[in-house]
Design a protein around this motif. Sequence first.
Motif, mmCIF file in Angstrom:
data_model
loop_
_atom_site.group_PDB
_atom_site.id
_atom_site.type_symbol
_atom_site.label_atom_id
_atom_site.label_comp_id
_atom_site.label_asym_id
_atom_site.label_seq_id
_atom_site.Cartn_x
_atom_site.Cartn_y
_atom_site.Cartn_z
ATOM 1 N N PHE A 1 0.840 -1.209 0.000
ATOM 2 C CA PHE A 1 0.000 0.000 0.000
ATOM 3 C C PHE A 1 0.868 1.250 0.000
ATOM 4 C CE2 PHE A 1 -1.668 3.393 2.731
ATOM 5 C CZ PHE A 1 -2.783 3.782 2.010
ATOM 6 N N VAL A 2 1.870 1.272 0.867
ATOM 7 C CA VAL A 2 2.769 2.430 0.955
ATOM 8 C C VAL A 2 3.523 2.621 -0.361
ATOM 9 C CG1 VAL A 2 4.833 3.352 2.101
ATOM 10 C CG2 VAL A 2 2.981 2.355 3.465
ATOM 11 N N LYS A 3 3.924 1.512 -0.969
ATOM 12 C CA LYS A 3 4.565 1.586 -2.281
ATOM 13 C C LYS A 3 3.628 2.249 -3.289
ATOM 14 C CE LYS A 3 6.498 -1.366 -5.950
ATOM 15 N NZ LYS A 3 6.751 -2.773 -6.363
ATOM 16 N N GLY A 4 2.354 1.893 -3.229
ATOM 17 C CA GLY A 4 1.364 2.457 -4.149
ATOM 18 C C GLY A 4 1.146 3.947 -3.946
ATOM 19 N N ILE A 5 1.029 4.382 -2.680
ATOM 20 C CA ILE A 5 0.774 5.808 -2.458
ATOM 21 C C ILE A 5 2.005 6.646 -2.812
ATOM 22 C CG2 ILE A 5 -1.072 5.528 -0.753
ATOM 23 C CD1 ILE A 5 0.929 6.094 1.460
ATOM 24 N N LYS A 6 3.185 6.120 -2.511
ATOM 25 C CA LYS A 6 4.405 6.892 -2.800
ATOM 26 C C LYS A 6 4.667 6.996 -4.300
ATOM 27 C CE LYS A 6 6.958 6.351 1.536
ATOM 28 N NZ LYS A 6 8.202 5.850 2.172
ATOM 29 N N ALA A 7 4.508 5.883 -5.012
ATOM 30 C CA ALA A 7 4.764 5.892 -6.462
ATOM 31 C C ALA A 7 3.765 6.789 -7.186
ATOM 32 C CB ALA A 7 4.706 4.479 -7.015
ATOM 33 N N THR A 8 2.500 6.728 -6.773
ATOM 34 C CA THR A 8 1.474 7.537 -7.444
ATOM 35 C C THR A 8 1.624 9.012 -7.088
ATOM 36 O OG1 THR A 8 0.011 5.610 -7.248
ATOM 37 C CG2 THR A 8 -0.987 7.662 -7.964
ATOM 38 N N ALA A 9 1.994 9.288 -5.851
ATOM 39 C CA ALA A 9 2.254 10.678 -5.460
ATOM 40 C C ALA A 9 3.408 11.248 -6.279
ATOM 41 C CB ALA A 9 2.570 10.750 -3.966
ATOM 42 N N GLU A 10 4.439 10.469 -6.456
ATOM 43 C CA GLU A 10 5.577 10.915 -7.269
ATOM 44 C C GLU A 10 5.153 11.155 -8.714
ATOM 45 O OE1 GLU A 10 10.110 9.462 -8.510
ATOM 46 O OE2 GLU A 10 8.850 8.192 -7.242
ATOM 47 N N GLN A 11 4.289 10.267 -9.232
ATOM 48 C CA GLN A 11 3.787 10.410 -10.596
ATOM 49 C C GLN A 11 3.067 11.749 -10.788
ATOM 50 O OE1 GLN A 11 1.084 7.244 -11.707
ATOM 51 N NE2 GLN A 11 0.271 8.380 -13.440
ATOM 52 N N TYR A 12 2.326 12.180 -9.757
ATOM 53 C CA TYR A 12 1.565 13.430 -9.844
ATOM 54 C C TYR A 12 2.380 14.643 -9.385
ATOM 55 C CZ TYR A 12 -2.604 10.459 -10.350
ATOM 56 O OH TYR A 12 -3.528 9.542 -10.777
ATOM 57 N N GLY A 13 3.584 14.414 -8.913
ATOM 58 C CA GLY A 13 4.396 15.518 -8.420
ATOM 59 C C GLY A 13 4.010 15.973 -7.027
ATOM 60 N N TYR A 14 3.390 15.080 -6.246
ATOM 61 C CA TYR A 14 2.963 15.402 -4.889
ATOM 62 C C TYR A 14 4.060 15.014 -3.890
ATOM 63 C CZ TYR A 14 -1.834 15.669 -6.773
ATOM 64 O OH TYR A 14 -2.956 15.981 -7.500
ATOM 65 N N ASP A 15 4.073 15.698 -2.746
ATOM 66 C CA ASP A 15 4.951 15.338 -1.636
ATOM 67 C C ASP A 15 4.144 14.544 -0.618
ATOM 68 O OD1 ASP A 15 7.117 16.694 -2.728
ATOM 69 O OD2 ASP A 15 6.585 18.577 -1.731
ATOM 70 N N ILE A 16 4.694 13.448 -0.113
ATOM 71 C CA ILE A 16 3.962 12.637 0.864
ATOM 72 C C ILE A 16 4.875 12.220 2.003
ATOM 73 C CG2 ILE A 16 4.364 10.474 -0.427
ATOM 74 C CD1 ILE A 16 1.459 9.670 0.545
ATOM 75 N N THR A 17 4.349 12.325 3.223
ATOM 76 C CA THR A 17 5.041 11.886 4.435
ATOM 77 C C THR A 17 4.177 10.821 5.097
ATOM 78 O OG1 THR A 17 5.981 14.099 4.736
ATOM 79 C CG2 THR A 17 6.020 12.609 6.637
ATOM 80 N N VAL A 18 4.805 9.716 5.506
ATOM 81 C CA VAL A 18 4.071 8.579 6.056
ATOM 82 C C VAL A 18 4.456 8.356 7.520
ATOM 83 C CG1 VAL A 18 3.647 6.096 5.869
ATOM 84 C CG2 VAL A 18 3.912 7.476 3.790
ATOM 85 N N TYR A 19 3.452 8.259 8.378
ATOM 86 C CA TYR A 19 3.650 7.922 9.794
ATOM 87 C C TYR A 19 3.074 6.528 10.026
ATOM 88 C CZ TYR A 19 4.812 12.818 10.533
ATOM 89 O OH TYR A 19 5.416 14.055 10.468
ATOM 90 N N GLU A 20 3.911 5.599 10.496
ATOM 91 C CA GLU A 20 3.518 4.199 10.617
ATOM 92 C C GLU A 20 3.327 3.797 12.080
ATOM 93 O OE1 GLU A 20 6.413 1.825 8.598
ATOM 94 O OE2 GLU A 20 5.996 2.715 6.634
ATOM 95 N N ASN A 21 2.369 2.899 12.303
ATOM 96 C CA ASN A 21 2.165 2.321 13.631
ATOM 97 C C ASN A 21 2.037 0.814 13.494
ATOM 98 O OD1 ASN A 21 -0.888 1.379 13.855
ATOM 99 N ND2 ASN A 21 -0.858 3.297 12.673
ATOM 100 N N ASN A 22 2.267 0.114 14.576
ATOM 101 C CA ASN A 22 2.225 -1.345 14.552
ATOM 102 C C ASN A 22 0.817 -1.853 14.873
ATOM 103 O OD1 ASN A 22 3.245 -3.968 14.306
ATOM 104 N ND2 ASN A 22 3.775 -4.086 16.478
ATOM 105 N N TYR A 23 -0.153 -1.457 14.014
ATOM 106 C CA TYR A 23 -1.570 -1.801 14.234
ATOM 107 C C TYR A 23 -1.974 -1.466 15.669
ATOM 108 C CZ TYR A 23 -2.068 -4.152 9.740
ATOM 109 O OH TYR A 23 -2.150 -4.425 8.393
ATOM 110 N N ASN A 24 -1.547 -0.295 16.116
ATOM 111 C CA ASN A 24 -1.770 0.122 17.497
ATOM 112 C C ASN A 24 -2.411 1.505 17.481
ATOM 113 O OD1 ASN A 24 -1.263 1.388 20.100
ATOM 114 N ND2 ASN A 24 0.071 -0.352 20.544
ATOM 115 N N GLN A 25 -3.680 1.571 17.865
ATOM 116 C CA GLN A 25 -4.390 2.841 17.777
ATOM 117 C C GLN A 25 -3.837 3.877 18.748
ATOM 118 O OE1 GLN A 25 -6.801 3.595 15.356
ATOM 119 N NE2 GLN A 25 -6.169 5.610 16.084
#
Length: 376
Positions: A68-92
Amino acid sequence: MKISKMNIFNMFNYTRKCSFFIIFYMGDKMKNLIKILAVCTLFFSGSLKAVEIVSFNAASSEAYVGAFVKGIKATAEQYGYDITVYENNYNQAEQNQQVEQYLASGALPDVFIWWPPDAVAGLGSLRKLAKTGVPVLKINQLPNEQDEQFIFGYAGPDDRLRAYNAGEMMVKAMKLKQAAGGEGFNVIALSYPHSYGGYGLSIGAFKRAIAGTDLNLIGDIGEGFGQANGYKGAAKLIAKVKDQGIHFVYGMDDAILTGGIKALEEAGYNVDWYAGTGSNGDVDSDAVITVGTVCNGDKQMITDGKQFGTTLQSPLHEGQLAIALVKEYMENGKLANYINFTPNPSVTGATMDFTALRGFDGKLYGIDELCSGAWD
């Protein structure tokens, strides 16, 4: 006040795309020209600014989330968007803290992407994100009555369709077993945590798919995500219901199911749908037939007969769709559709080598690229 040739040249050089306005206002006062130039400069600098996205999602070390992260980053790059990802270990609780820390920084993006481990426990964080005035796109778990007012749309799987397809595959396997003279139709479910948003939709659709048949759901456990929790949950459920007989297993995703299969085999069960349906000779009524979903397990499980089938759920598509919806929203101020599903077709041993889907980037992907487990 007159404008010198040098001043005009410098202004042209600085605001090239506003040259029409400069020529038009040549005869006006200098202060009017400066106002027009200021407006033009702001307009064009704003239009050239890259769209900034912040995504709160689970850890990319898990195969599905990683794709999923690969998909959002690659597509954001395709559109010229900047994206920052914050990850959690399935922990709300961890994600809630990340939201607090990010908002405390004072920084704000153009769009938030929000994938909560627990949408109910994360509602407070969603409210805080929405209160900033930044639009929020929800991912993976369908909107509910509490959170739908705080988001501009949804991108992700159709939990009901995915689970219903799994139920239909199990009914097909049941009919093969019946045709071969087999007996025994008790089912156990190895589920998501019961607090997870997709659980209720999935188990409800699965039950509807098997309703009116001889399949009988005798147990349902939601120990957690991943193989380790699938193993642990299955071991607990086996101990609880083994005297009733276990003949079919529904895995709410293939990673959970893979752990469950290990627990079943260690408990002495023959997990083999070929034997359970009599496909390779005499039917073994005690053999266990399993059906999964999400295709985040191992292709070999289907090839070897340990798993009858799965439903395709592409995290790559999910990531691509999320950014495509961000683009649509940024360009139009709204989405054509509030709910946006990725495709979830059934996959069996007979169809998996011929399964392909076109991505939201227009490219055609084979199952080895679509599924997040070991499908190479």
